[in-house]
Design a protein around this motif. Structure first.
Motif, PDB file in Angstrom:
ATOM      1  N   ALA A  60       0.838  -1.205   0.000  1.00  0.00           N
ATOM      2  CA  ALA A  60       0.000   0.000   0.000  1.00  0.00           C
ATOM      3  C   ALA A  60       0.870   1.251   0.000  1.00  0.00           C
ATOM      4  CB  ALA A  60      -0.928  -0.013   1.213  1.00  0.00           C
ATOM      5  N   ARG A  61       1.926   1.253   0.798  1.00  0.00           N
ATOM      6  CA  ARG A  61       2.838   2.417   0.820  1.00  0.00           C
ATOM      7  C   ARG A  61       3.478   2.640  -0.542  1.00  0.00           C
ATOM      8  NH1 ARG A  61       5.157   0.929   6.429  1.00  0.00           N
ATOM      9  NH2 ARG A  61       3.902   2.225   7.782  1.00  0.00           N
ATOM     10  N   GLU A  62       3.860   1.557  -1.215  1.00  0.00           N
ATOM     11  CA  GLU A  62       4.444   1.686  -2.553  1.00  0.00           C
ATOM     12  C   GLU A  62       3.457   2.331  -3.519  1.00  0.00           C
ATOM     13  OE1 GLU A  62       5.793  -2.145  -3.874  1.00  0.00           O
ATOM     14  OE2 GLU A  62       7.195  -2.340  -2.190  1.00  0.00           O
ATOM     15  N   MET A  63       2.154   2.107  -3.275  1.00  0.00           N
ATOM     16  CA  MET A  63       1.119   2.692  -4.127  1.00  0.00           C
ATOM     17  C   MET A  63       0.767   4.110  -3.689  1.00  0.00           C
ATOM     18  SD  MET A  63      -1.512  -0.342  -5.059  1.00  0.00           S
ATOM     19  CE  MET A  63      -1.728  -1.265  -3.571  1.00  0.00           C
ATOM     20  N   GLY A  64       1.380   4.584  -2.602  1.00  0.00           N
ATOM     21  CA  GLY A  64       1.109   5.935  -2.121  1.00  0.00           C
ATOM     22  C   GLY A  64      -0.063   6.021  -1.164  1.00  0.00           C
ATOM     23  N   ILE A  65      -0.459   4.886  -0.604  1.00  0.00           N
ATOM     24  CA  ILE A  65      -1.583   4.861   0.332  1.00  0.00           C
ATOM     25  C   ILE A  65      -1.025   4.694   1.739  1.00  0.00           C
ATOM     26  CG2 ILE A  65      -3.682   3.642   1.001  1.00  0.00           C
ATOM     27  CD1 ILE A  65      -3.784   2.600  -1.927  1.00  0.00           C
ATOM     28  N   ASP A  66      -1.279   5.717   2.600  1.00  0.00           N
ATOM     29  CA  ASP A  66      -0.799   5.617   3.987  1.00  0.00           C
ATOM     30  C   ASP A  66      -1.705   6.384   4.942  1.00  0.00           C
ATOM     31  OD1 ASP A  66      -0.220   8.181   3.288  1.00  0.00           O
ATOM     32  OD2 ASP A  66       1.852   8.139   3.960  1.00  0.00           O
ATOM     33  N   TRP A  67      -2.991   6.432   4.644  1.00  0.00           N
ATOM     34  CA  TRP A  67      -3.929   7.230   5.428  1.00  0.00           C
ATOM     35  C   TRP A  67      -3.982   6.801   6.890  1.00  0.00           C
ATOM     36  CZ3 TRP A  67      -7.452   4.069   7.573  1.00  0.00           C
ATOM     37  CH2 TRP A  67      -7.748   2.886   6.909  1.00  0.00           C
ATOM     38  N   TRP A  68      -3.724   5.557   7.190  1.00  0.00           N
ATOM     39  CA  TRP A  68      -3.799   5.069   8.570  1.00  0.00           C
ATOM     40  C   TRP A  68      -2.726   5.690   9.455  1.00  0.00           C
ATOM     41  CZ3 TRP A  68      -2.308   2.274   4.381  1.00  0.00           C
ATOM     42  CH2 TRP A  68      -0.976   1.899   4.328  1.00  0.00           C
ATOM     43  N   GLU A  69      -1.654   6.209   8.864  1.00  0.00           N
ATOM     44  CA  GLU A  69      -0.596   6.828   9.648  1.00  0.00           C
ATOM     45  C   GLU A  69      -0.982   8.231  10.119  1.00  0.00           C
ATOM     46  OE1 GLU A  69       2.866   6.711   7.205  1.00  0.00           O
ATOM     47  OE2 GLU A  69       3.187   4.573   7.547  1.00  0.00           O
ATOM     48  N   HIS A  70      -1.976   8.831   9.475  1.00  0.00           N
ATOM     49  CA  HIS A  70      -2.361  10.205   9.780  1.00  0.00           C
ATOM     50  C   HIS A  70      -3.763  10.307  10.369  1.00  0.00           C
ATOM     51  CE1 HIS A  70       1.200  11.058   7.469  1.00  0.00           C
ATOM     52  NE2 HIS A  70       0.693  10.400   6.457  1.00  0.00           N
ATOM     53  N   ASP A  71      -4.485   9.216  10.434  1.00  0.00           N
ATOM     54  CA  ASP A  71      -5.849   9.220  10.951  1.00  0.00           C
ATOM     55  C   ASP A  71      -5.809   9.281  12.476  1.00  0.00           C
ATOM     56  OD1 ASP A  71      -8.433   8.595  11.867  1.00  0.00           O
ATOM     57  OD2 ASP A  71      -8.848   7.408  10.087  1.00  0.00           O
ATOM     58  N   PRO A  72      -6.334  10.374  13.086  1.00  0.00           N
ATOM     59  CA  PRO A  72      -6.235  10.522  14.541  1.00  0.00           C
ATOM     60  C   PRO A  72      -6.963   9.426  15.307  1.00  0.00           C
ATOM     61  CG  PRO A  72      -7.590  12.260  13.595  1.00  0.00           C
ATOM     62  CD  PRO A  72      -6.993  11.503  12.453  1.00  0.00           C
ATOM     63  N   TRP A  73      -7.979   8.831  14.717  1.00  0.00           N
ATOM     64  CA  TRP A  73      -8.711   7.772  15.410  1.00  0.00           C
ATOM     65  C   TRP A  73      -7.901   6.490  15.457  1.00  0.00           C
ATOM     66  CZ3 TRP A  73     -12.397   9.427  18.311  1.00  0.00           C
ATOM     67  CH2 TRP A  73     -13.075  10.584  17.951  1.00  0.00           C
ATOM     68  N   LEU A  74      -6.987   6.315  14.538  1.00  0.00           N
ATOM     69  CA  LEU A  74      -6.157   5.109  14.522  1.00  0.00           C
ATOM     70  C   LEU A  74      -4.820   5.320  15.213  1.00  0.00           C
ATOM     71  CD1 LEU A  74      -6.805   3.910  10.869  1.00  0.00           C
ATOM     72  CD2 LEU A  74      -7.819   3.034  12.973  1.00  0.00           C
ATOM     73  N   THR A  75      -4.345   6.557  15.247  1.00  0.00           N
ATOM     74  CA  THR A  75      -3.038   6.822  15.844  1.00  0.00           C
ATOM     75  C   THR A  75      -3.116   7.188  17.317  1.00  0.00           C
ATOM     76  OG1 THR A  75      -3.140   9.137  15.168  1.00  0.00           O
ATOM     77  CG2 THR A  75      -2.054   7.607  13.644  1.00  0.00           C
ATOM     78  N   GLY A  76      -4.317   7.334  17.848  1.00  0.00           N
ATOM     79  CA  GLY A  76      -4.456   7.662  19.260  1.00  0.00           C
ATOM     80  C   GLY A  76      -4.339   9.144  19.554  1.00  0.00           C
ATOM     81  N   THR A  78      -6.661  11.295  19.470  1.00  0.00           N
ATOM     82  CA  THR A  78      -7.978  11.860  19.741  1.00  0.00           C
ATOM     83  C   THR A  78      -7.937  12.823  20.924  1.00  0.00           C
ATOM     84  OG1 THR A  78      -8.531   9.923  21.079  1.00  0.00           O
ATOM     85  CG2 THR A  78      -9.253   9.915  18.782  1.00  0.00           C
ATOM     86  N   GLN A  79      -7.090  12.548  21.914  1.00  0.00           N
ATOM     87  CA  GLN A  79      -6.974  13.466  23.060  1.00  0.00           C
ATOM     88  C   GLN A  79      -6.431  14.807  22.598  1.00  0.00           C
ATOM     89  OE1 GLN A  79      -8.085  12.918  26.056  1.00  0.00           O
ATOM     90  NE2 GLN A  79      -8.724  10.839  25.570  1.00  0.00           N
ATOM     91  N   GLU A  80      -5.462  14.771  21.707  1.00  0.00           N
ATOM     92  CA  GLU A  80      -4.875  16.009  21.177  1.00  0.00           C
ATOM     93  C   GLU A  80      -5.914  16.796  20.384  1.00  0.00           C
ATOM     94  OE1 GLU A  80      -1.995  18.715  21.183  1.00  0.00           O
ATOM     95  OE2 GLU A  80      -1.809  16.757  22.136  1.00  0.00           O
ATOM     96  N   LEU A  81      -6.746  16.088  19.608  1.00  0.00           N
ATOM     97  CA  LEU A  81      -7.797  16.769  18.844  1.00  0.00           C
ATOM     98  C   LEU A  81      -8.824  17.403  19.772  1.00  0.00           C
ATOM     99  CD1 LEU A  81      -8.606  14.436  15.820  1.00  0.00           C
ATOM    100  CD2 LEU A  81      -7.581  16.692  15.784  1.00  0.00           C
ATOM    101  N   ALA A  82      -9.194  16.704  20.837  1.00  0.00           N
ATOM    102  CA  ALA A  82     -10.158  17.263  21.792  1.00  0.00           C
ATOM    103  C   ALA A  82      -9.585  18.503  22.465  1.00  0.00           C
ATOM    104  CB  ALA A  82     -10.531  16.206  22.827  1.00  0.00           C
TER     105      ALA A  82
END
Length: 121
Positions: A60-76, A78-82
């Motif tokens: 996926a990274r080779e294809m340019g897909i890495d959204w999970w690395e920047h998604d606050p719900w997956l990276t934890g 959420t406290q920072e966003l709140a």
């Protein structure tokens, strides 16, 4: 028949176990695409486009897909966003107070009521 064992026909092809198949799929990736369309009397009411990509993280990274690395719900994060959300709400409230104080001052100078100024009159 008792004691008989099942052996798949070879047919000239080498059988692959599930691990090999999974490794090949994740290495190359698989895309499954489909559209669901709901029509009533030739009028399109709803269209749902489904796209599913099955691949390894590296592929996926080779294809340019890495959204999970920047998604606050997956990276934890959420406290920072709140925390940032609360900070922005406080700033917005302070700005609204400043604007309404200026509107009251301006309304007193022009003889307009603050409610009329806020409504755009």
């Amino acid at each position: 028949m008792p004691g008989a064992s099942y052996q798949p026909a070879s047919g000239g092809r080498e059988s692959a176990n599930l691990g090999d198949i999974l490794e090949r799929v994740l290495d190359r990736g698989v895309v499954i695409a489909g559209d669901i369309q709901v029509n009533l009397l030739d009028i399109e009411l709803l269209t749902i486009k489904l796209r599913l990509l099955i691949a390894s993280v590296d592929t996926a990274r080779e294809m340019g897909i890495d959204w999970w690395e920047h998604d606050p719900w997956l990276t934890g994060d959420t406290q920072e966003l709140a925390k940032e959300n609360r900070k922005l709400r406080r700033r917005l409230a302070a700005l609204e107070e400043m604007v309404s104080a200026r509107v009251v001052e301006g309304g007193a100078a022009t003889g307009h009521a603050p409610e009329a100024v806020e409504r755009g009159h």
